[in-house]
Design a protein around this motif. Sequence first.
Motif, PDB file in Angstrom:
ATOM      1  N   ASN A 146      -7.650  64.449  48.654  1.00  0.00           N
ATOM      2  CA  ASN A 146      -7.304  63.332  49.542  1.00  0.00           C
ATOM      3  C   ASN A 146      -5.898  62.900  49.733  1.00  0.00           C
ATOM      4  OD1 ASN A 146      -7.049  60.713  51.002  1.00  0.00           O
ATOM      5  ND2 ASN A 146      -8.811  59.958  49.647  1.00  0.00           N
ATOM      6  N   LEU A 147      -5.438  63.500  51.018  1.00  0.00           N
ATOM      7  CA  LEU A 147      -4.094  63.348  51.312  1.00  0.00           C
ATOM      8  C   LEU A 147      -3.486  62.042  51.404  1.00  0.00           C
ATOM      9  CD1 LEU A 147      -3.965  66.374  54.082  1.00  0.00           C
ATOM     10  CD2 LEU A 147      -3.453  66.363  51.748  1.00  0.00           C
ATOM     11  N   SER A 148      -4.314  60.920  51.617  1.00  0.00           N
ATOM     12  CA  SER A 148      -3.957  59.691  51.839  1.00  0.00           C
ATOM     13  C   SER A 148      -3.455  59.047  50.236  1.00  0.00           C
ATOM     14  CB  SER A 148      -4.730  58.836  52.277  1.00  0.00           C
ATOM     15  OG  SER A 148      -4.949  59.068  53.851  1.00  0.00           O
ATOM     16  N   LEU A 149      -3.822  59.855  49.473  1.00  0.00           N
ATOM     17  CA  LEU A 149      -3.479  59.231  47.976  1.00  0.00           C
ATOM     18  C   LEU A 149      -2.075  59.741  47.571  1.00  0.00           C
ATOM     19  CD1 LEU A 149      -6.776  59.424  46.247  1.00  0.00           C
ATOM     20  CD2 LEU A 149      -5.945  57.551  47.069  1.00  0.00           C
ATOM     21  N   VAL A 150      -1.420  60.867  48.231  1.00  0.00           N
ATOM     22  CA  VAL A 150      -0.220  61.417  48.088  1.00  0.00           C
ATOM     23  C   VAL A 150       0.789  60.275  48.487  1.00  0.00           C
ATOM     24  CG1 VAL A 150       1.368  63.158  48.352  1.00  0.00           C
ATOM     25  CG2 VAL A 150      -1.169  63.606  48.028  1.00  0.00           C
ATOM     26  N   GLU A 151       1.815  59.849  47.725  1.00  0.00           N
ATOM     27  CA  GLU A 151       2.710  59.153  48.015  1.00  0.00           C
ATOM     28  C   GLU A 151       4.073  59.688  48.382  1.00  0.00           C
ATOM     29  OE1 GLU A 151       4.959  54.872  46.296  1.00  0.00           O
ATOM     30  OE2 GLU A 151       2.724  55.218  45.844  1.00  0.00           O
ATOM     31  N   TYR A 152       4.725  59.309  49.476  1.00  0.00           N
ATOM     32  CA  TYR A 152       6.054  60.141  50.126  1.00  0.00           C
ATOM     33  C   TYR A 152       7.095  58.930  49.960  1.00  0.00           C
ATOM     34  CZ  TYR A 152       3.001  63.733  51.928  1.00  0.00           C
ATOM     35  OH  TYR A 152       2.023  64.835  51.833  1.00  0.00           O
ATOM     36  N   GLU A 153       8.138  59.643  50.000  1.00  0.00           N
ATOM     37  CA  GLU A 153       9.339  58.605  49.646  1.00  0.00           C
ATOM     38  C   GLU A 153      10.218  59.315  50.701  1.00  0.00           C
ATOM     39  OE1 GLU A 153      12.488  56.726  46.714  1.00  0.00           O
ATOM     40  OE2 GLU A 153      10.784  57.812  45.759  1.00  0.00           O
ATOM     41  N   LEU A 154      10.775  58.374  51.551  1.00  0.00           N
ATOM     42  CA  LEU A 154      11.891  58.774  52.351  1.00  0.00           C
ATOM     43  C   LEU A 154      13.191  58.974  51.645  1.00  0.00           C
ATOM     44  CD1 LEU A 154      12.835  59.349  55.215  1.00  0.00           C
ATOM     45  CD2 LEU A 154      13.352  57.137  55.507  1.00  0.00           C
TER      46      LEU A 154
END
Length: 159
Positions: A146-154
Amino acid sequence: MATRSGNRQQANSGGANTAAKPAMRKPVFTKVDQLKPGTTGHNLTVKIVNANTVLSKKPRNPSSLRVPARPQQNTRIAECLVGDETGSILLTARNDQVDLMKPDATIILRNAKIDMFKGSMRLNVDKWGRIEAGEPATFVVNEENNLSLVEYELVNVEE
């Protein structure tokens, strides 16, 4: 002087050919696992796993507005888990798009984009894109990826 007018005539005749519309290209379909943050123009064939209505709001009283009355509809937003055999992602459906979001239905997304919401990816189809019903798919959705569970940070990089 003759060469200049000859060049001008060639440029004018070449301009007439470029005014014609270019031929339409076939869409290139991608898989869910190839989606990256901030990208646009995705064409996908996905199956809907589930759909949850997040917002269903009635329009404001039109008599209180100064603009001329026009038919107003409810604002509806649904979050749908969609995917294919490579992975899954949350799709944000708005207004008329919500009607197509039925579990186990197959849809075709044209010109979809990736929006970031609270650090995670969401698939979105705005006014420049299109959602249409497709033929029932034979694949099983891979809910493990599930790609929506990966959290990204700028991260801003200073040189």
